[in-house]
Design an enzyme around this catalytic site. Structure first.
Site, PDB file in Angstrom:
ATOM      1  N   HIS A  18      26.300  10.275 -44.129  1.00 16.11           N
ATOM      2  CA  HIS A  18      27.461  10.395 -45.019  1.00 16.11           C
ATOM      3  C   HIS A  18      28.590   9.551 -44.439  1.00 16.11           C
ATOM      4  O   HIS A  18      28.381   8.783 -43.494  1.00 16.11           O
ATOM      5  CB  HIS A  18      27.864  11.863 -45.221  1.00 16.11           C
ATOM      6  CG  HIS A  18      28.176  12.603 -43.947  1.00 16.11           C
ATOM      7  ND1 HIS A  18      29.299  12.357 -43.200  1.00 16.11           N
ATOM      8  CD2 HIS A  18      27.494  13.569 -43.277  1.00 16.11           C
ATOM      9  CE1 HIS A  18      29.316  13.154 -42.144  1.00 16.11           C
ATOM     10  NE2 HIS A  18      28.221  13.890 -42.156  1.00 16.11           N
ATOM     11  N   HIS A  21      29.119   8.987 -40.587  1.00 12.15           N
ATOM     12  CA  HIS A  21      28.212   8.059 -39.904  1.00 12.15           C
ATOM     13  C   HIS A  21      28.587   6.620 -40.230  1.00 12.15           C
ATOM     14  O   HIS A  21      28.615   5.748 -39.366  1.00 12.15           O
ATOM     15  CB  HIS A  21      26.765   8.341 -40.304  1.00 12.15           C
ATOM     16  CG  HIS A  21      26.375   9.778 -40.105  1.00 12.15           C
ATOM     17  ND1 HIS A  21      26.172  10.630 -41.151  1.00 12.15           N
ATOM     18  CD2 HIS A  21      26.199  10.505 -38.976  1.00 12.15           C
ATOM     19  CE1 HIS A  21      25.882  11.836 -40.683  1.00 12.15           C
ATOM     20  NE2 HIS A  21      25.891  11.778 -39.362  1.00 12.15           N
ATOM     21  N   CYS A 137      21.219  25.449 -28.927  1.00 10.58           N
ATOM     22  CA  CYS A 137      21.416  25.194 -30.363  1.00 10.58           C
ATOM     23  C   CYS A 137      20.617  23.957 -30.732  1.00 10.58           C
ATOM     24  O   CYS A 137      20.880  22.864 -30.221  1.00 10.58           O
ATOM     25  CB  CYS A 137      22.889  24.988 -30.708  1.00 10.58           C
ATOM     26  SG  CYS A 137      23.077  24.429 -32.423  1.00 10.58           S
ATOM     27  N   CYS A 140      22.795  21.150 -32.434  1.00 15.95           N
ATOM     28  CA  CYS A 140      23.628  20.384 -31.498  1.00 15.95           C
ATOM     29  C   CYS A 140      22.760  19.711 -30.443  1.00 15.95           C
ATOM     30  O   CYS A 140      23.244  18.843 -29.717  1.00 15.95           O
ATOM     31  CB  CYS A 140      24.605  21.269 -30.729  1.00 15.95           C
ATOM     32  SG  CYS A 140      25.828  22.119 -31.693  1.00 15.95           S
ATOM     33  N   CYS A 161      25.768  29.612 -33.099  1.00 16.61           N
ATOM     34  CA  CYS A 161      26.476  28.417 -32.654  1.00 16.61           C
ATOM     35  C   CYS A 161      27.856  28.358 -33.312  1.00 16.61           C
ATOM     36  O   CYS A 161      27.972  28.594 -34.513  1.00 16.61           O
ATOM     37  CB  CYS A 161      25.657  27.184 -33.054  1.00 16.61           C
ATOM     38  SG  CYS A 161      26.553  25.649 -32.833  1.00 16.61           S
ATOM     39  N   HIS A 164      27.720  25.255 -35.837  1.00 13.76           N
ATOM     40  CA  HIS A 164      26.841  25.313 -37.005  1.00 13.76           C
ATOM     41  C   HIS A 164      26.690  26.700 -37.621  1.00 13.76           C
ATOM     42  O   HIS A 164      26.126  26.844 -38.703  1.00 13.76           O
ATOM     43  CB  HIS A 164      25.446  24.789 -36.633  1.00 13.76           C
ATOM     44  CG  HIS A 164      25.442  23.339 -36.286  1.00 13.76           C
ATOM     45  ND1 HIS A 164      25.568  22.883 -34.990  1.00 13.76           N
ATOM     46  CD2 HIS A 164      25.367  22.244 -37.068  1.00 13.76           C
ATOM     47  CE1 HIS A 164      25.554  21.567 -35.004  1.00 13.76           C
ATOM     48  NE2 HIS A 164      25.436  21.153 -36.238  1.00 13.76           N
ATOM     49  N   LYS A 318      36.951  20.301 -42.026  1.00 13.72           N
ATOM     50  CA  LYS A 318      35.907  19.435 -41.501  1.00 13.72           C
ATOM     51  C   LYS A 318      34.878  19.149 -42.607  1.00 13.72           C
ATOM     52  O   LYS A 318      34.559  20.039 -43.379  1.00 13.72           O
ATOM     53  CB  LYS A 318      35.235  20.186 -40.344  1.00 13.72           C
ATOM     54  CG  LYS A 318      34.446  19.293 -39.457  1.00 13.72           C
ATOM     55  CD  LYS A 318      33.821  20.077 -38.337  1.00 13.72           C
ATOM     56  CE  LYS A 318      32.587  19.326 -37.932  1.00 13.72           C
ATOM     57  NZ  LYS A 318      31.484  20.111 -37.521  1.00 13.72           N
ATOM     58  N   LYS A 321      27.934  19.328 -44.778  1.00 18.33           N
ATOM     59  CA  LYS A 321      27.021  19.522 -45.908  1.00 18.33           C
ATOM     60  C   LYS A 321      27.133  20.950 -46.403  1.00 18.33           C
ATOM     61  O   LYS A 321      27.045  21.226 -47.587  1.00 18.33           O
ATOM     62  CB  LYS A 321      25.580  19.257 -45.457  1.00 18.33           C
ATOM     63  CG  LYS A 321      25.313  17.798 -45.219  1.00 18.33           C
ATOM     64  CD  LYS A 321      24.279  17.282 -46.202  1.00 18.33           C
ATOM     65  CE  LYS A 321      23.971  15.868 -45.936  1.00 18.33           C
ATOM     66  NZ  LYS A 321      24.117  14.792 -46.598  1.00 18.33           N
TER      67      LYS A 321
HETATM   68  N1  MSP Z   1      22.126  11.858 -32.067  1.00 15.29           N
HETATM   69  C1  MSP Z   1      23.403  12.181 -31.541  1.00 15.29           C
HETATM   70  C2  MSP Z   1      24.014  10.984 -30.857  1.00 15.29           C
HETATM   71  C3  MSP Z   1      23.178  10.403 -29.754  1.00 15.29           C
HETATM   72  S1  MSP Z   1      23.912   8.972 -29.075  1.00 15.29           S
HETATM   73  C4  MSP Z   1      22.990   8.639 -27.756  1.00 15.29           C
HETATM   74  C5  MSP Z   1      24.325  12.636 -32.670  1.00 15.29           C
HETATM   75  N2  MSP Z   1      23.994  12.255 -33.906  1.00 15.29           N
HETATM   76  S2  MSP Z   1      24.808  12.621 -35.256  1.00 15.29           S
HETATM   77  O1  MSP Z   1      23.949  12.217 -36.340  1.00 15.29           O
HETATM   78  O2  MSP Z   1      25.229  13.976 -35.237  1.00 15.29           O
HETATM   79  O3  MSP Z   1      26.034  11.667 -35.283  1.00 15.29           O
HETATM   80  C6  MSP Z   1      27.250  12.024 -34.698  1.00 15.29           C
HETATM   81  C7  MSP Z   1      28.243  10.903 -34.907  1.00 15.29           C
HETATM   82  O4  MSP Z   1      28.411  10.583 -36.302  1.00 15.29           O
HETATM   83  C8  MSP Z   1      29.641  11.240 -34.458  1.00 15.29           C
HETATM   84  O5  MSP Z   1      29.801  11.106 -33.085  1.00 15.29           O
HETATM   85  C9  MSP Z   1      30.438  10.225 -35.226  1.00 15.29           C
HETATM   86  O6  MSP Z   1      30.284   8.974 -34.634  1.00 15.29           O
HETATM   87  C10 MSP Z   1      29.749  10.244 -36.578  1.00 15.29           C
HETATM   88  N3  MSP Z   1      30.301  11.285 -37.464  1.00 15.29           N
HETATM   89  C11 MSP Z   1      29.620  12.316 -38.063  1.00 15.29           C
HETATM   90  N4  MSP Z   1      30.498  13.041 -38.827  1.00 15.29           N
HETATM   91  C12 MSP Z   1      31.724  12.517 -38.746  1.00 15.29           C
HETATM   92  C13 MSP Z   1      32.974  12.780 -39.357  1.00 15.29           C
HETATM   93  N5  MSP Z   1      33.171  13.782 -40.205  1.00 15.29           N
HETATM   94  N6  MSP Z   1      33.996  11.933 -39.066  1.00 15.29           N
HETATM   95  C14 MSP Z   1      33.852  10.845 -38.252  1.00 15.29           C
HETATM   96  N7  MSP Z   1      32.689  10.575 -37.668  1.00 15.29           N
HETATM   97  C15 MSP Z   1      31.638  11.422 -37.817  1.00 15.29           C
HETATM   98  O7  MSP Z   1      25.312  13.276 -32.395  1.00 15.29           O
END
Ligand code: MSP
Length: 705
Positions: A18, A21, A137, A140, A161, A164, A318, A321
């Site tokens: 979303h 990312h 978790c 996480c 958690c 979550h 925040k 989903k």
């Molecule tokens: N797989 C781990 C990261 C491993 S790196 C070696 C992970 N993945 S995640 O799919 O949860 O992605 C987290 C990242 O997505 C956050 O750190 C950020 O970069 C981005 N974001 C996810 N949701 C977000 C927001 N609502 N706002 C801004 N960035 C966000 O953690």
């Protein structure tokens, strides 16, 4: 040659991307383009994190193997990055890293072996075997200490958690540990001697106090019998490496650590160390665990770890989903240009702090800063050059004999005034950009837009055009405006690559702003007499009312009844459909316009539960039906059919919280057993469904009363 390496986190391959990312990718892409524009050889990594129990479970729920699950999510990511111009083909990332790549396994195994042989700064073994007892978790992928979880809601239940609100897993098993507790001093020394290592400052302070608070050793493996989807521990295949251990190492295996072929193709020696961009949610892993692992393995530390804030919804909640308030990428893509989205993300979020993302704000900013601001400046300047100067760039110099005349109209005859202003704005832009203060950098660029706009309005070229004697004065005003646009298209290239190239082409320039180093811009290099290109609006105005109406309509699809019985109406055969219940006779209540009353006990007969959609797919040959697996807090998810397929994409349903009638007699529809019903409103002539959901977090299985 100078090199530069930037990374985003690698995203979990259990769910679809979303805006959050996309955001980190946009920031990394902007930085990468800026470096390339300055002639620096740049490598940009993004990708997916594909191991661990969470992906294993997501795959199980969707009826896929973990690799199939990862492939499915990756194909979506690739489609998304192509559509948003972030892939290699569009000048974006250099690698879409996947932790299931064989070279990654090889590199990770080598890294583990190095750490396993290492001594800590206190002379102990960096890795040792022990027994882990605690809570984990899966979402996480993190072990939770007492202050990181909520106490069980009822006796005998697991704690939940805090992020979550899902039950934690009890882990009690043999495990390898990384002796993190021995690295606190070494880490503090790094934070002390390299103040820019963790950025911004506020985050650095958080990390320092976390480390000062004492570090516990970290469990870095799970028994294969509990988690099999991962990289086996070298020489002890009964253990699977902890997913974060494997994931963090991707940053170096991607460029050649532990694999000669990759080393030759990319070059660990050439590119490492990297600048890691992460959301603040995963800072601890990057700023504490990762440097400690690297110290143990004897690998140089990253250049910096930069943590950005989180995108919240317009109400400051925040995005998740579960709450159903995420910004969906297909909606963004349908209504907005890539450049407008990039601009908004970088302008609206003060880097490091949380920001709010709403469609209305995006439209307002697009219209004010882009359509009415930069876009209008570009088209009014070029239209006047077309009209008054025969589509050729006029001279930027006022001849001696016309100086007095020009002065009399109030035009500044000293061109160094405007040149000086723009050079200063450029320097400010670059300085802020270097500090990743994108919002401030863009403010500096827009100070040029405002200044040049004012210059044009004050000089009134349309009046000057009426006086043959003022032809040169008019030309100079338009030259200054056009030259400023050239500078702006160079400065803005990393932020808005498409629009900056379009502005550049319309100015009739050769080459590309992507190959023009902004520090080397010189005032006056726009060539007098050269022809401009076709003038077209760079940023069309967005019709707010129309676009918002379309977005709202798509978000609240009116629709086919979400009920299981309705699902079949019109799509299944008559004998599969239950007859409608006979109409009740009018009661006294009806007579006064009120629906007939029921007793509370009648209502209590309906067992309504909070559920979460785990998987959703279309039913072959039934246009309206979605087949979903819904977790309602029971041991097994329920299989439920709903007649919503024409209004809800299956992917969109995954992760959503819904209300399920849990005690409805199971029945077969199209050969599938439906074990409940999803509750939805229904309106409009065709009875479009709007699925009932929750605006606050609520655990699966909670009863509605
Ligand atoms: N797989 C781990 C990261 C491993 S790196 C070696 C992970 N993945 S995640 O799919 O949860 O992605 C987290 C990242 O997505 C956050 O750190 C950020 O970069 C981005 N974001 C996810 N949701 C977000 C927001 N609502 N706002 C801004 N960035 C966000 O953690």
């Amino acid at each position: 040659m100078k090199t530069f390496y930037v990374t985003t986190p690698i995203y979990y391959a259990n769910s679809l991307p979303h805006l959050g990312h996309l955001y980190t990718m946009i920031v990394a892409d902007t930085i990468a383009r800026a470096k390339r524009q300055r002639g620096i050889e740049t490598y940009f990594l993004t990708g997916t994190d594909e191991h661990g129990i969470n992906i294993e479970r997501a795959a199980q729920r969707a009826g896929r193997t973990p690799k199939e699950q990862a492939d499915y999510v990756v194909s979506y990511y690739k489609k998304m990055t192509a559509e948003f111009g972030l892939d290699t083909e569009h000048g974006g990332y250099d690698i879409f890293m996947r932790t299931t790549a064989p070279f990654h396994y090889q590199g990770v195994s080598e890294f583990w072996r190095k750490v396993a042989k290492a001594k800590t700064p206190k002379g102990n073994d960096a890795i040792y075997k022990g027994h882990y007892e605690g809570w984990f978790c899966a979402a996480c992928a993190e072990y939770k200490t007492e202050d990181e979880y909520a106490k069980p809601k009822a006796e005998g239940e697991p704690p939940t958690c805090l992020v979550h609100d899902t039950p934690l897993d009890r882990v009690s098993e043999e495990s390898y540990f990384f002796r993190l507790s021995d690295y606190a001093e070494a880490l503090l020394e790094v934070f002390e001697s390299r103040p820019d290592f963790v950025r911004p400052e506020a985050r650095r302070n958080e990390v320092i106090s976390f480390v000062r608070g004492g570090l516990q050793d970290l469990s870095v493996s799970r028994l294969k019998s509990s988690v099999s989807w991962g990289i086996p521990v070298p020489d002890d295949p009964e253990h699977t490496m902890y997913v974060w251990f494997d994931a963090l190492i991707n940053y170096i295996t991607a460029i050649g650590y532990g694999n000669e072929e990759r080393e030759r193709a990319v070059g660990f020696k050439k590119y490492w160390p990297a600048l890691h961009l992460v959301g603040k949610d995963i800072l601890r892993f990057h700023a504490v665990y990762w440097p400690a692992f690297l110290i143990a393995a004897g690998v140089e530390l990253p250049c910096a770890i930069v943590a950005h804030g989180m995108w919240l919804d317009p109400n400051g909640r925040k995005m998740s989903k579960t709450l159903g308030n995420t910004i969906e990428l297909d909606v963004l893509q349908k209504h907005f240009s890539i450049d407008a989205i990039r601009y908004f993300c970088l302008r609206e979020m003060v880097f490091g702090q949380d920001g709010r993302f709403g469609y209305e704000a995006l439209i307002d900013r697009s219209n004010s800063d882009l359509a009415s601001g930069l876009g209008n400046l570009s088209s009014r300047t070029l239209t006047m050059i077309a009209r008054y100067c025969d589509s050729r760039i006029p001279s930027g110099v006022i001849p001696e004999d016309k100086l007095l005349l020009a002065k009399r109209t109030g035009v500044d005859t000293d061109e160094t005034t405007v040149a000086g202003f723009i050079e200063h704005a450029r320097d400010q832009f670059l300085l802020h950009f270097e500090n990743l203060a994108f919002s401030r950098a863009l403010e500096a660029a827009w100070s040029v837009v405002a200044r040049i706009d004012k210059m044009i309005t004050d000089a009134k070229p349309w009046d000057l055009a009426k006086d043959e004697n003022q032809k040169q004065t008019l030309g100079v005003i338009l030259y200054r405006a056009a030259e400023s646009l050239r500078w702006l298209s160079v400065l803005l290239h990393p932020v808005m690559p498409g629009a900056s190239q379009a502005m550049w082409n319309q100015l009739g320039l050769q080459g590309s702003p992507a190959q023009t180093n902004p520090s080397e811009l010189k005032w006056g290099e726009l060539k007098e007499g050269s022809s401009i290109g076709d003038v077209q609006p760079v940023f069309p105005r967005i019709d707010k009312a129309n676009v918002m109406a379309e977005i709202n309509a798509a978000e609240e699809p009116a629709g086919v009844h979400a009920t299981e019985a309705d699902a079949v109406a019109g799509s299944a055969s008559a004998q599969e459909t239950q007859p409608a219940p006979p109409m009740k006779h009018a009661t006294e209540a009806d007579a006064v316009g009120v629906t007939s009353f029921i007793e509370i006990d009648d209502f209590a007969k309906v067992d309504l539960r909070v559920g979460q959609v785990l998987s959703a797919e279309r039913v072959p040959k039934a246009d309206k039906l979605l087949l979903m697996k819904i977790d309602i807090g029971e041991e097994q998810p329920r299989q439920v059919l709903a007649g919503i397929a024409q209004y809800y994409e299956p992917e969109k349903m995954i992760g959503r919280k819904v209300v399920v009638v849990a005690n409805l007699k199971p029945r077969k529809l199209r050969g599938f057993e439906s074990q409940g019903m999803v509750v939805a409103a229904s309106y409009g002539e065709e009875g479009r469904p709007v699925i009932a959901t929750f605006t606050e977090d609520v655990p699966n299985g909670a009863r509605l009363k």
